[in-house]
Write a protein that holds these residues in place. Structure first.
Motif, PDB file in Angstrom:
ATOM      1  N   TYR A  49       0.804  -1.224   0.000  1.00  0.00           N
ATOM      2  CA  TYR A  49       0.000   0.000   0.000  1.00  0.00           C
ATOM      3  C   TYR A  49       0.836   1.273   0.000  1.00  0.00           C
ATOM      4  N   ARG A  50       2.028   1.187   0.569  1.00  0.00           N
ATOM      5  CA  ARG A  50       2.859   2.387   0.679  1.00  0.00           C
ATOM      6  C   ARG A  50       4.265   1.953   1.073  1.00  0.00           C
ATOM      7  N   SER A  51       5.287   2.572   0.503  1.00  0.00           N
ATOM      8  CA  SER A  51       6.659   2.132   0.755  1.00  0.00           C
ATOM      9  C   SER A  51       7.212   2.605   2.094  1.00  0.00           C
ATOM     10  N   VAL A  52       6.701   3.712   2.614  1.00  0.00           N
ATOM     11  CA  VAL A  52       7.198   4.242   3.890  1.00  0.00           C
ATOM     12  C   VAL A  52       6.041   4.686   4.780  1.00  0.00           C
ATOM     13  N   THR A  53       6.310   4.729   6.093  1.00  0.00           N
ATOM     14  CA  THR A  53       5.327   5.231   7.049  1.00  0.00           C
ATOM     15  C   THR A  53       5.317   6.753   7.004  1.00  0.00           C
ATOM     16  N   ASP A  54       4.401   7.378   7.733  1.00  0.00           N
ATOM     17  CA  ASP A  54       4.346   8.837   7.775  1.00  0.00           C
ATOM     18  C   ASP A  54       5.648   9.444   8.282  1.00  0.00           C
ATOM     19  N   ASP A  55       6.354   8.708   9.157  1.00  0.00           N
ATOM     20  CA  ASP A  55       7.620   9.240   9.680  1.00  0.00           C
ATOM     21  C   ASP A  55       8.834   8.738   8.894  1.00  0.00           C
ATOM     22  N   GLY A  56       8.618   8.161   7.702  1.00  0.00           N
ATOM     23  CA  GLY A  56       9.703   7.813   6.804  1.00  0.00           C
ATOM     24  C   GLY A  56      10.313   6.439   6.980  1.00  0.00           C
ATOM     25  N   LYS A  57       9.777   5.608   7.880  1.00  0.00           N
ATOM     26  CA  LYS A  57      10.314   4.253   8.062  1.00  0.00           C
ATOM     27  C   LYS A  57       9.823   3.355   6.933  1.00  0.00           C
ATOM     28  N   GLN A  58      10.676   2.400   6.533  1.00  0.00           N
ATOM     29  CA  GLN A  58      10.307   1.459   5.481  1.00  0.00           C
ATOM     30  C   GLN A  58       9.155   0.568   5.932  1.00  0.00           C
ATOM     31  N   MET A  59       8.182   0.378   5.077  1.00  0.00           N
ATOM     32  CA  MET A  59       7.109  -0.569   5.341  1.00  0.00           C
ATOM     33  C   MET A  59       7.636  -1.976   5.071  1.00  0.00           C
TER      34      MET A  59
END
Length: 152
Positions: A49-59
């Protein structure tokens, strides 16, 4: 090293959606090994769904999901009575949990029955059944549910 898969027009699959509607202007990813993660037993990892979290961590990708997440008690929520396209609410989950006398515990695996199961193999299968939206998803994850399966 991962390649970040930007939207690249994937939003066109959804009329009325633009790249600006996507978190970080990113579309979904599909990782490939010898087969797609969308084949066989279908599991969507957060990275889908998304490569990174809102704070920039890798999914995490599918190969990074701990195997113990896939083993645990299961509970079936029966939402076959909802009309096609209905988005399940937290209150509706609570109502169903009360009906079956179940209290969610961390690690429970939730299985959702929708009206789509009866339409498998029919032309309208993909447009059938209700869905679990943001509110329902947050309700489940706040109670320690990490996996949800559907018949859709």
């Amino acid at each position: 090293m991962r390649t970040i898969n930007k939207a690249l027009g994937r939003w066109l699959s959804f009329p009325g959606l633009s790249v600006n509607d996507l978190p970080g202007h990113e579309g979904w990813a599909v990782e490939k090994v010898n087969m797609s993660t969308h084949a066989g037993t279908h599991i969507d990892a957060p990275y889908h769904y998304r490569s990174v979290t809102d704070d920039g961590k890798q999914m995490p990708t599918i190969d990074e999901i701990p195997l113990d997440w896939f083993h645990g008690p299961g509970v079936t929520l029966d939402f076959r009575h909802f009309e096609d396209g209905h988005v399940v609410t937290a209150k509706e989950i609570e109502t169903e949990l009360n009906r079956i006398n179940h209290k969610l515990t961390p690690g429970d695996i939730v299985l959702v029955k929708t009206s789509a199961g009866a339409k498998y193999g029919e032309k309208d299968f993909l447009d059938s059944g209700c869905g679990m939206g943001r509110e329902a998803t947050l309700y489940l994850t706040e109670r320690g549910v990490r996996l949800v399966g559907t018949d859709a």
